[in-house]
Structure formats: structure tokens, C-alpha cells
Design an enzyme around this catalytic site. Structure first.
Site, PDB file in Angstrom:
ATOM      1  N   GLU A  70       3.741   0.989 -10.950  1.00 35.38           N
ATOM      2  CA  GLU A  70       4.966   0.888 -10.283  1.00 35.38           C
ATOM      3  C   GLU A  70       5.897   1.227 -11.397  1.00 35.38           C
ATOM      4  O   GLU A  70       7.455   1.199 -11.194  1.00 35.38           O
ATOM      5  CB  GLU A  70       5.624  -0.773 -10.220  1.00 35.38           C
ATOM      6  CG  GLU A  70       4.493  -1.174 -10.006  1.00 35.38           C
ATOM      7  CD  GLU A  70       5.167  -3.561  -9.006  1.00 35.38           C
ATOM      8  OE1 GLU A  70       6.783  -3.230  -9.113  1.00 35.38           O
ATOM      9  OE2 GLU A  70       4.602  -3.725  -9.062  1.00 35.38           O
ATOM     10  N   GLY A 130       0.663  -0.990  -0.312  1.00 30.16           N
ATOM     11  CA  GLY A 130      -0.273   0.199   0.033  1.00 30.16           C
ATOM     12  C   GLY A 130       0.642   1.275   0.050  1.00 30.16           C
ATOM     13  O   GLY A 130       0.989   1.929   0.945  1.00 30.16           O
TER      14      GLY A 130
END
Lengths: 384, 264
Positions: free
Chosen positions: A363, A124
Site C-alpha cells: 500500500e 487489483g
């Protein structure tokens, strides 16, 4: 330099290829269409060691080297990017982060359960208002006795709705900025912790993506991962692994595009001959093959550095940036080779394109990868 | 109990087979080699028996260096160790020669049970297990689709697939069984299994150590002489009907589907 895979790496490729073809690929279309999470597939992967590949044996993993880890990820990515993304988060972002930053007690407690697939993990970091500017965390953590009280929300979290364990990044002292960040191991059953699934994604539709809401979540002090102030480092090291896995998965996706295109181009007849015999079609197939090989070699180069324990951030950024962009291009080309048929879900290439799309976003976007590489080359940070 | 599995490495079912120029064999380059698919049932059965009754499982295989890949796959699935009959003298053995070599490797192991695939998918002869049983003076049950261990642990009741039904046979150990599809669902090797397999022993066994002589095996001993291999006939080109009235063309197509293709 040795470009040959070891016998074990070859055996792992063979096993993963077979598993992907027999157990993952056949259901990929339906899972994508109906947004079905691959619970059944994960259940089969656990006992085979697929859910904790690079984790050392002492913590319940298979002890794979990073190139073997990439090979397995490639093969899964070739069959279904949704399953691959589930693994990327569960293994690379969650487990490898705990492996690097966890205390011995934390590693012993969590890794065997994660590596066996008994529970899933998630990561998270992203928030509704915090994406590329990851240091600017709005989630707060306040120390109260021997507990940390977490408040905030996390957004676009893969596995959120399925994970029993989340690594949550939070700000402990706003005045310290990035140096106030800390990472916490938060269990799903913590009071005040809730998740909400996100539906209607363009791709990766069989993977779970959600929001995590933290309302006065009391986390034991023992669940602090790393030290207070190390949160940003923890996040970045996690991304070094996550990006590597995404890059390897993208290599598999490019291969899937190439294989589908070659098969189709040899079957499809136009102007009295298979379209594979036309130069402009061959150009696209050749481009797929070249980008597949280049992406794979960049991934293995980063894997080699990881195996040696040398800094791999730049090599991983390069591999992630190149592979994910190349995967998008390969999927576009694959649809072009398939013509109208590629535009329908009768063939898998439209799914490949939708699945490839997110890899240049999550990412770290391609732009973030470029900025990291650019900073490395020039010595000048263009971030702020 | 001690269980031996005889293994063969065969071309993958999807491999494209090309003959050598002299038509005496197949081109081995560019072929993907796998464990004979029927042997997977034998390996799985051995592992299940071991898991339930304890003991040791040994895989025995004859062939050049490449066959160790198939042996490692069996070891990765969980077999304990391997014996590799490896000698140029074994090359080109017929079924009898192969069975002699396997018998020589297996005899010193004194197994309770020998499991084989029902046949290898390359030459499809299904002879080696039967000859092996004769050489070792053991009873044999072929094409086993179901197996129940006897209460004494020294026998089994096996269901054999036969034309139109099944035959139920009781057999006392030591025995040779050949395994058919349906006997079990072969497992995947696991990642830890692959990592462990590299440390498991594969003992090479040459002609000299086997106790056989050069006359027992190889081309010289072969009672079968291959004259030549023939490729499958080329698929005839499709027939195209055009520039006629549609009902006429349909009639012709239906006639051919019925009489020539025989699919309706």
C-alpha cells in the site's frame, strides 16, 4: 481538542479486545505456521458487524466513525496481523472504494454482501511489473459493445484466492497514460478470470496472497467503477483508506510487542533480578511505548480528518509511514528483550517481526510515503 | 413474555484487588469493571427465550454511575431496556437491602421470569436472588445448567447442578432462576448492537421513586457488619536446594512436593 473516546468507542474497544483475545490470538501461531486462512474467524466476525465497520447502515455496515474503525483494526492487529490484513483489504480497499466511487446500484448490490462477510473483496492494482509506479498499468481494457474486455495480470493481491469480487485497474487507452485508467468490478466467476495462490511468504502467512490472471475477461459496462479516466484517482482514494487501516493495525502490533516484552522482562531473571529492572531493557520498552502512543495519535488525527470529510491524504501517509516503521523497530526490540527465546516461535515476537516487515512495503512503500509528504512540503514532485 | 435480568458490575477476574487503608473496602481506582460473568448466562438466556417466544427483556442493576457500562453491554447484546437503581442511599446495602431495592424496581414490571447469575464473583454470597424470590413471593430454582420451556409457556423444567449429579425441577412462572456456566454460550455484543444500545432507555430509579424508605436499604439497614477485610497471605518464597548430592536433593524435593505442596 478532546482526547477522550466516546462511550461507544470504548465499548467497541472492549468488544474487539475480547474477541481478539478469545477468538483470534489463540490460533495465530498455528495459522502462521501452516499458512491456514482464517475462514472460521471471518465467519464469526461477519454477524458481529466486524467485516463492514465503517460502511453506513443503509448498505449493511455498522456505521462506525473512522476512529472506532481504527480502534477495532488496532485490536485485531494486536492479536494477528494476518487477520488484520485480510480486513484492511476487504473493508478499506474494497468496500470503502466502492462506497466512494460506486453508483447507487453498485453500492446496493455489492456492499451488503461484502459488509456481512457473505463474500470477500480484493483490490487489483499491483502487477508483476507495476508496483510503486502504479499509473503504469499493463492490464488493458477494451470496449466491445456493452462489455469491457480485460487482459493482464495482477500480482501480490491480498485475498485474491478468496475474493468473489475484485476491483481491477486497467488501461483503456495507452496514449492517455494515467488519464486512460479505469477501475472495474470483476466477479470471480467471470470466464477468463483465474487466481493462483502465493506461498512461502516471510510474514502474514495466514492471510491469502495471490496472482489474478485476466484472459479476455468480459465485464459488463455497468461494472465500470467511476468513469473512464478516473482509475488513478479511484486507486489513490482506495489507498488513503488502506493505508489508514495498515497504520491502525501497526499500532496494535506495537502494543503487542510492548505487552509481550513487559511480561517477559518481569519474569526473566538474570544477574539475580528481573531484566525489567535493567536500564537498557527499560530503554527499549520506553521506546515501544512512545512509538505506540505517537503512532496511535497520528492515526486518530487522520481518522478525525476522515470523520470531518476533510483531505486526509498527507495525514494518512504520515500515520502509515511512522506506524509501520515503528512497528518494525518495536518487533526488533521485542526480540532483543526476549533474547534467544524471542528468536524461536515459542514466543510470538518473531511472528510480530515477520508480520511487521511487509507493512513498509505494501500500500505504498515507506519511500513512496516520504515522496508524497516531501512533495507536499516542497511543492516539487520527486516521482518522475 | 417479560423477562427481567438482574445484573451486577464486578471487578474483572484478572483485576488486582487492593484493600483501602481502613480495611473496610477495596481500592476502586484502576480497577477494570465488567459484567459479572455469571450474569452473562442470564442475559444470554433471556435473549434466547425472547428470540424464541417473543416478549420484552429488561435489565435491572443497582450501583453508582459506572454500572451503566455493564448495563450498556447487556443492551448491546440485545436486551431491550434498563432500570438503574441509583441513589447514594443504596450504597453499602447488604444482600437483603440489595434484594429489597431490586424487588422494588422489578415488582411494577410484573415479569414472567427473573434471571440472575448464580452468584457474583466479587463477594460470592449467592444470596440476593433467593431473598428476591422470597420478597416477590416467587418460587426459585438456583444453579440452573439446563432449561426447557414448558409447552404451556408458563413453566420450565430446569436441571440444577448438585454435588455429584443433577436435580431436575419443574417450576411455574413467575419464578426466579439463577444461571450457571454451561446453560448457554453467551454471545458477543455486535457493532450494530453497540450503536443501538446508546439509544436504548436506561431509567434511573432513586430511593424516593422506588417507594422504599432510607431504613430499608443502605448501611443503616445492613444486618451484616463488615469488621475488616484481610488480604490474601503473601506467597511464601520458593525453596532452593543446592550444593548437595543430586539424589539427596531429589529426595527432599519429592518429599516436599508430596507432603507440603501436596501435588503428587
Amino acid at each position: 481538542m478532546d482526547f477522550d473516546l466516546t462511550d461507544e468507542q470504548k465499548a467497541i474497544r472492549e468488544l474487539a479486545r475480547r474477541f481478539a483475545d478469545e477468538e483470534i490470538a489463540p490460533s495465530a501461531k498455528e495459522r502462521d505456521e501452516k499458512e491456514i486462512f482464517p475462514d472460521e474467524i471471518l465467519k464469526k466476525m461477519g454477524p458481529l458487524g466486524f467485516l463492514g465497520g465503517p460502511i453506513p447502515k443503509e448498505y449493511g455496515g455498522a456505521g462506525l466513525d473512522y476512529i472506532a474503525h481504527a480502534i477495532l483494526t488496532e485490536e485485531v492487529g494486536r492479536a494477528c496481523s494476518s487477520v488484520r490484513t485480510t480486513l484492511s483489504v476487504h473493508i478499506s480497499l474494497a468496500q470503502l472504494t466502492i462506497l466512494k466511487w460506486g453508483s447507487e446500484a453498485q453500492k446496493k448490490h455489492w456492499l451488503p454482501r461484502l459488509a456481512s462477510g457473505e463474500i470477500l473483496g480484493c483490490f487489483g492494482l499491483t502487477e508483476p511489473d507495476t508496483g510503486s509506479d502504479a499509473a503504469n498499468q499493463k492490464t488493458t481494457a477494451l470496449k466491445k459493445g456493452d462489455r469491457w474486455i480485460l487482459n493482464g495480470a495482477k500480482m501480490w493481491i491480498s485475498n485474491a484466492g478468496k475474493a468473489e469480487l475484485a476491483i481491477i485497474f486497467a488501461q483503456t487507452d495507452k496514449s492517455k497514460g494515467a488519464k486512460g485508467l479505469a477501475a472495474f468490478l470483476v466477479e470471480r466467476n467471470t470466464p477468463g478470470y483465474s487466481t493462483r495462490d502465493i506461498h512461502g511468504k516471510l510474514g502474514m502467512r495466514s492471510s491469502n496472497t495471490g496472482e489474478i490472471i485476466l484472459e479476455d475477461c468480459a465485464v459488463p459496462a455497468a461494472n465500470l467503477l467511476g468513469e473512464v479516466g478516473q482509475g488513478f484517482k479511484v486507486a489513490m482514494s482506495g489507498l488513503d483508506h488502506g493505508r489508514y487501516s495498515v497504520a491502525a493495525g501497526s499500532v496494535g502490533l506495537i502494543q503487542a510487542c510492548r505487552e509481550a516484552s513487559v511480561a517477559y522482562a518481569k519474569e526473566r531473571v538474570q544477574f539475580g533480578k528481573p531484566i525489567a529492572g535493567f536500564q537498557l531493557v527499560q530503554e527499549m520498552i520506553a521506546r515501544m511505548r512512545v512509538s505506540e502512543d505517537a503512532a496511535r495519535l497520528l492515526v486518530y488525527q487522520a481518522g478525525h480528518l476522515k470523520n470531518r470529510g476533510r483531505p486526509d491524504t498527507i495525514a494518512t501517509c504520515i500515520a502509515k509511514y511512522f506506524s509501520t516503521e515503528a512497528a518494525q523497530q518495536a518487533a526488533m526490540d521485542a526480540i532483543q528483550v526476549h533474547g534467544g527465546y524471542g528468536y524461536s516461535n515459542e514466543y510470538p515476537v518473531e511472528r510480530y517481526l515477520r508480520d511487521a516487515r511487509v507493512a513498509t512495503l505494501y500500500e505504498g512503500t515507506s519511500q513512496i510515503q516520504q515522496l508524497i509528504i516531501g512533495r507536499h512540503e516542497t511543492g516539487i514532485s520527486a516521482f518522475v | 413474555m417479560k423477562i427481567v435480568v438482574c445484573l451486577k458490575q464486578t471487578p474483572d477476574t484478572e483485576a488486582t484487588i487492593k484493600l483501602t487503608a481502613d480495611k473496610q473496602g477495596i481500592e476502586e481506582q484502576n480497577i477494570k469493571w465488567v459484567m459479572n460473568p455469571y450474569d452473562e448466562y442470564a442475559v444470554e438466556q433471556a435473549l434466547r427465550l425472547k428470540e424464541k417466544h417473543g416478549g420484552e427483556t429488561v435489565v435491572v442493576c443497582m450501583g453508582p454511575d459506572r454500572v451503566t457500562e455493564a448495563m450498556r453491554t447487556a443492551l448491546a447484546m440485545g436486551m431491550d431496556k434498563g432500570v438503574h437503581l441509583k441513589d447514594d442511599a443504596f450504597a453499602h446495602s447488604d444482600a437483603t437491602g440489595t434484594a429489597k431495592a431490586l424487588a422494588a424496581a422489578i415488582k411494577p414490571l410484573s415479569p414472567d421470569l427473573i434471571l440472575c447469575g448464580r452468584q457474583a464473583i466479587d463477594w460470592d454470597m449467592a444470596q440476593v436472588p433467593a431473598i428476591l424470590a422470597e420478597l416477590l413471593d416467587m418460587p426459585q430454582v438456583t444453579v440452573v445448567a439446563k432449561m426447557e420451556m414448558g409447552a404451556d409457556g408458563k413453566s420450565a423444567v430446569c436441571n440444577r447442578r448438585i454435588e455429584g449429579g443433577e436435580e431436575v425441577v419443574e417450576v411455574k412462572f413467575p419464578a426466579v432462576l439463577t444461571c450457571d456456566k454451561g446453560l448457554n454460550e453467551p454471545r458477543y455484543a455486535s457493532l450494530p448492537g453497540i450503536m443501538k444500545a446508546k439509544k436504548k432507555e436506561i431509567k434511573p430509579l432513586g430511593l424516593a421513586e422506588s417507594g422504599l424508605s432510607a431504613n430499608d436499604v443502605g448501611k443503616a439497614s445492613s444486618k451484616v457488619q463488615i469488621l475488616e477485610y484481610l488480604p490474601l497471605p503473601e506467597r511464601p518464597p520458593g525453596k532452593v536446594f543446592k550444593e548437595q548430592e543430586t539424589p539427596d536433593m531429589v529426595k527432599q524435593v519429592v518429599k516436599l512436593l508430596r507432603e507440603e505442596a501436596k501435588i503428587i
